[in-house]
Design a protein around this motif. Sequence first.
Motif, short mmCIF file in Angstrom:
data_model
loop_
_atom_site.label_atom_id
_atom_site.label_comp_id
_atom_site.label_asym_id
_atom_site.label_seq_id
_atom_site.Cartn_x
_atom_site.Cartn_y
_atom_site.Cartn_z
N CYS A 95 -5.95 -3.84 -4.61
CA CYS A 95 -6.73 -5.07 -4.44
C CYS A 95 -6.06 -6.25 -5.14
O CYS A 95 -5.92 -7.33 -4.57
CB CYS A 95 -8.15 -4.88 -4.98
SG CYS A 95 -9.16 -3.76 -3.99
N PHE A 96 -5.65 -6.05 -6.40
CA PHE A 96 -5.02 -7.14 -7.16
C PHE A 96 -3.70 -7.56 -6.54
O PHE A 96 -3.39 -8.75 -6.43
CB PHE A 96 -4.81 -6.72 -8.62
CG PHE A 96 -6.08 -6.60 -9.42
CD1 PHE A 96 -7.29 -7.00 -8.90
CD2 PHE A 96 -6.05 -6.10 -10.71
CE1 PHE A 96 -8.46 -6.90 -9.64
CE2 PHE A 96 -7.22 -5.99 -11.46
CZ PHE A 96 -8.43 -6.39 -10.91
N ALA B 155 0.83 -1.21 0.00
CA ALA B 155 0.00 0.00 0.00
C ALA B 155 0.86 1.26 0.00
O ALA B 155 0.58 2.23 -0.72
CB ALA B 155 -0.93 -0.01 1.21
N LEU B 156 1.93 1.25 0.80
CA LEU B 156 2.83 2.40 0.87
C LEU B 156 3.49 2.67 -0.48
O LEU B 156 3.55 3.82 -0.94
CB LEU B 156 3.89 2.16 1.94
CG LEU B 156 4.97 3.25 2.08
CD1 LEU B 156 4.35 4.56 2.55
CD2 LEU B 156 6.07 2.80 3.04
N CYS B 157 4.00 1.63 -1.12
CA CYS B 157 4.67 1.79 -2.42
C CYS B 157 3.69 2.30 -3.49
O CYS B 157 4.05 3.14 -4.31
CB CYS B 157 5.29 0.46 -2.86
SG CYS B 157 6.67 -0.08 -1.82
N TRP C 192 -8.00 2.94 -10.73
CA TRP C 192 -6.73 2.25 -10.98
C TRP C 192 -5.98 1.99 -9.67
O TRP C 192 -5.54 0.87 -9.42
CB TRP C 192 -5.89 3.08 -11.95
CG TRP C 192 -4.57 2.48 -12.31
CD1 TRP C 192 -4.19 1.18 -12.18
CD2 TRP C 192 -3.45 3.17 -12.89
NE1 TRP C 192 -2.89 1.00 -12.63
CE2 TRP C 192 -2.42 2.21 -13.07
CE3 TRP C 192 -3.23 4.49 -13.27
CZ2 TRP C 192 -1.19 2.55 -13.62
CZ3 TRP C 192 -2.00 4.83 -13.82
CH2 TRP C 192 -0.99 3.86 -13.99
N PHE C 193 -5.87 3.02 -8.83
CA PHE C 193 -5.17 2.87 -7.56
C PHE C 193 -5.85 1.81 -6.69
O PHE C 193 -5.20 0.93 -6.11
CB PHE C 193 -5.12 4.20 -6.82
CG PHE C 193 -4.55 4.11 -5.44
CD1 PHE C 193 -3.18 4.09 -5.24
CD2 PHE C 193 -5.38 4.01 -4.33
CE1 PHE C 193 -2.63 3.99 -3.96
CE2 PHE C 193 -4.86 3.90 -3.04
CZ PHE C 193 -3.49 3.89 -2.86
N THR C 194 -7.19 1.90 -6.62
CA THR C 194 -7.94 0.96 -5.77
C THR C 194 -7.79 -0.47 -6.26
O THR C 194 -7.52 -1.40 -5.47
CB THR C 194 -9.43 1.35 -5.75
OG1 THR C 194 -9.57 2.70 -5.33
CG2 THR C 194 -10.22 0.44 -4.82
#
Length: 465
Positions: free
Chosen positions: A119-120, A82-84, A113-115
């Motif tokens: 998730c992926f 998540a941080l990266c 895209w971020f979300t």
Amino acid sequence: MNTHTSFKAGDSSSSFLNRLFDIIAIGAALYLSLKLYGQVVTTSYIMLYFTVMAVYLYAAESVQLYRSWRIGSFSHNIFFVALCLFLAFSAMLLITFALKNTASYSRVVCVGWFTLAFCFSALWRIAGRMIKNTLHKKGFSTRKVAIIGCTANASRLITEIANRPELGLQFHGVYDDRVPDRLPECGQLLHGKIDECVESARDGAFDKLYITLPLSADKRISEIIQRLGDTTVDVHIVPDLLLYNLMHARLGNIGSVETLSVFESPYYGARDWLKRTFDVVVSTIALVLLAVPMLVIAAAIKLTSRGPVFFKQDRYGLDGKPIKVYKFRSMTVQDNGNTVIQATKNDARVTPLGAVLRRTSLDELPQFINVLKGDMSVVGPRPHAVAHNEQYRKLVAFYMLRHKVKPGITGWAQINGWRGETDSLEKMEKRVEYDLNYIKNWSLWWDTKIVFLTFFRGFTGKNVY
């Protein structure tokens, strides 16, 4: 008969696959986000993808996300993902804003895209972990492990095996020639003598064997390894506690001769570039933000006491080479010779303004210039006066290993309270202990954490005069 034994680095195939899965996951997230909102894949979005991936992989290397040998908790792994991603998408927004190109992209697509990317990236890790654990529980892809030597390292190893089922290791037993009464570490787990261990290895009773005997028993270890040459078991040597705390082990070679480093700087290859980039960025930002306060401090020093604004003291830098460290002058004297007396409580040499500067560490601000020059780092072991180095290198074991990295403005020892006056040998030993721990476990994420904690812990201290 000639034989050739070769050191080999651990298998990096899993690290390669982890990187590949992240590249695919983030790419798939962009494609799906575009499709969901009726957009098409354009050259602009492809360039945006490469920008995000470049920053993401850079950040991932900085926090050692793909270091297969450094198996941390699963929750930490997800946190770093998540941080990266946050850093990568933040950089993307800054770049597109600076280029005045934000109107070319859909905000909804970028948020989606971020979300989806998170998730992926998280889902494939969760799925991989579940598959591994399921296979291990059913007895697939598991390996039996035995240990020679009931030592502190053996106990630590047994605990790690028990707490990490995802490794697929099954503890078989400990072997030692001493009687259980002399084995306080793990005597209750004693499975037999070392001779029995060798026979069990020949019979295929286990797959991996870890030797945790102290390295001072080198003749005994050599004899055991010689006998295990008649088996097919994987043999590993676990360094004893002394070398474990100091070793920054890395394989290398000179021509056809392979070597194993024991004392070495952690900044090699791309890591050196990562560290220097961090230093340049942070010191530049700091000097810009602190320019006015530093001018005010300089004027106050000039108006309240006689002497120069800056004090340049000789210190040891990287590899023990001399450097000039800049500080705001806080004393009426400028000790820089073979004998340097540390500041003590109510020291008459400290000016009234200097007392405030020293207690709040504001006298250290000019060292950002040292960082920009390349003499120092933002984070690292604090540099001591040359006279103190020469004194303590004779008293504290491994003291000079602090100089395998550049000295820092702040450090792991400082934010843990080991700063200021060292009026006892124990205080210096604790400072060196924390410094060596930092060098051994360095990461860019740790540097960031130390900089952050410095604002809460590092500016003041009860031993600072």
